[in-house]
Scaffold this active site. Structure first.
Site, short mmCIF file in Angstrom:
data_model
loop_
_atom_site.label_atom_id
_atom_site.label_comp_id
_atom_site.label_asym_id
_atom_site.label_seq_id
_atom_site.Cartn_x
_atom_site.Cartn_y
_atom_site.Cartn_z
CG HIS A 1 -1.95 -1.06 1.25
ND1 HIS A 1 -3.04 -1.03 0.42
CD2 HIS A 1 -2.06 -2.19 2.01
CE1 HIS A 1 -3.80 -2.09 0.66
NE2 HIS A 1 -3.22 -2.81 1.62
CG HIS B 1 -2.75 -9.65 -3.90
ND1 HIS B 1 -3.26 -10.48 -4.87
CD2 HIS B 1 -2.54 -10.42 -2.80
CE1 HIS B 1 -3.36 -11.70 -4.38
NE2 HIS B 1 -2.93 -11.69 -3.13
CG ASN C 1 -1.01 -16.11 -2.82
OD1 ASN C 1 -1.50 -17.07 -3.39
ND2 ASN C 1 -0.53 -16.15 -1.59
CB VAL C 2 3.24 -17.93 -6.01
CG1 VAL C 2 3.11 -17.19 -7.33
CG2 VAL C 2 4.40 -17.37 -5.21
NE ARG C 3 -3.80 -20.22 -3.79
CZ ARG C 3 -4.06 -19.17 -4.55
NH1 ARG C 3 -3.28 -18.10 -4.50
NH2 ARG C 3 -5.11 -19.16 -5.37
CG HIS D 1 -3.45 -6.32 -18.26
ND1 HIS D 1 -4.11 -7.48 -17.91
CD2 HIS D 1 -3.97 -5.33 -17.48
CE1 HIS D 1 -5.01 -7.20 -16.97
NE2 HIS D 1 -4.94 -5.91 -16.69
CG HIS E 1 -20.66 -6.00 -1.41
ND1 HIS E 1 -19.51 -6.70 -1.65
CD2 HIS E 1 -20.27 -4.89 -0.70
CE1 HIS E 1 -18.48 -6.08 -1.11
NE2 HIS E 1 -18.90 -4.97 -0.53
N GLY F 1 -4.13 -19.95 11.27
CA GLY F 1 -2.91 -19.19 10.99
C GLY F 1 -2.78 -17.98 11.90
NE ARG F 2 2.52 -13.71 14.57
CZ ARG F 2 2.87 -12.46 14.22
NH1 ARG F 2 2.79 -12.08 12.96
NH2 ARG F 2 3.30 -11.62 15.13
#
Length: 310
Positions: A105, A115, A117-119, A154, A184, A268-269
């Site tokens: 941020h 953001h 994320n890889v998992r 992109h 929403h 998780g934490r």
């Protein structure tokens, strides 16, 4: 939704290889951000009572108002509901889950929030072959965007995907547009990017290679945008709008985000999971942008899903 395949070729060595990559990725991203920002990440190692733990790194810097680059490796006897609600066949499986999650941020409203994320997740049930899959992606949440930055974002995403097939970028770009959508509010969170989950339709090495390409592609996608806009002048109006739009980020993460739900449901934490939330947020009742303003342009020209590379 892709069908997850059982695979008997998932040795522990493969999990260790994924873990080594993810830890190195965390280091690489933190070092790059510190070199630009001038401040260092605070590191917080933690353990999970039910199994596993992680390495949380948070920065409150000169350019990044607040950001986190987190690694976690957790395991347990039963997958959380967030992972099985659409996969009832996985109920009762033990699991291991490894990942790196990045949320930045920036202070300057002209620099987008981002953001990545890889998992990797493996599920096992006694007497059955293990099931594994990869997931991840990255997305961009601008406040005062410009076309050049959106195209660059992109274009980088498409370049990452090209070696893996002609339809990969369009498929995961569409998935990202649909996933990061606030039903929403009937509006997108940002301009999208890539999102993929349940990836095991290729062999393990190819799936792992794609996940690495996404993780390695994050900095080339984001740093040029950060560097280009980090010193732009802004005032109270821009800051207020940034804080208002950050409210949408909070709403999405707390209502819809799979990673947040998985982390909380798996024990998780909490501090590490909620590091994704911005430090300052505004909500204003029935606020509307002025007609033909820069703020209105975000809603009109950027948030609706579109082909940025047409």
């Amino acid at each position: 939704m892709p069908v997850l395949k059982a695979s008997g070729i998932m040795p522990t060595m493969s999990i260790n290889t994924v873990k080594t990559y993810l830890l190195n990725l965390q280091d690489t991203i933190c070092q790059a951000i510190e070199a630009i920002d001038g401040k260092t990440f605070l590191q917080d190692d933690w353990t999970r009572e039910q199994g596993g733990g992680g390495r949380t790194r948070v920065i409150q810097g000169n350019i990044i108002e607040q950001g986190g680059v987190n690694f976690s490796h957790v395991y347990g006897s039963e997958l959380p509901k967030a992972a099985t609600v659409q996969r009832p066949e996985l109920v009762g499986c033990s699991f291991q889950a490894l990942g790196v999650s990045v949320v930045l941020h920036p202070h300057n409203p002209y620099v987008p929030t981002t953001h990545m994320n890889v998992r990797f997740i493996m599920a096992e049930k006694s007497g059955q072959a293990p099931i594994w899959w990869f997931g991840g992606g990255f997305d961009l949440t601008p406040y005062y965007p410009n076309v050049e930055d959106c195209v660059h974002w992109h274009q980088t995403a498409r370049t990452i995907c090209e070696p893996y097939g002609e339809i990969v970028y369009s498929r995961y770009k569409k998935w990202c547009d649909e996933y990061f959508y606030l039903k929403h509010r009937q509006e997108a969170r940002g301009i999208g990017g890539l999102f993929f989950d349940d990836l095991n339709e290729w062999e393990f090495d190819r799936c792992f290679s794609f996940m690495k390409a996404v993780g390695n592609g994050f900095l080339p996608a984001y740093l040029p945008i950060l560097n280009k806009n980090k010193e732009r002048t802004f005032g109270e109006r821009e800051r207020n709008f940034q804080c208002y739009r950050r409210g949408r980020y909070v709403e999405f993460n707390l209502i819809y985000d799979r990673g947040t739900l998985f982390g909380l449901q798996s024990g998780g934490r909490t501090e590490s999971i909620l590091m994704s939330l911005p430090p300052v947020v505004h909500w204003q009742y029935q606020w509307q942008p002025e007609i033909d303003s820069e703020e209105a342009a975000l809603y009109r020209d950027y948030l609706p899903a579109r082909d940025w590379l047409a």
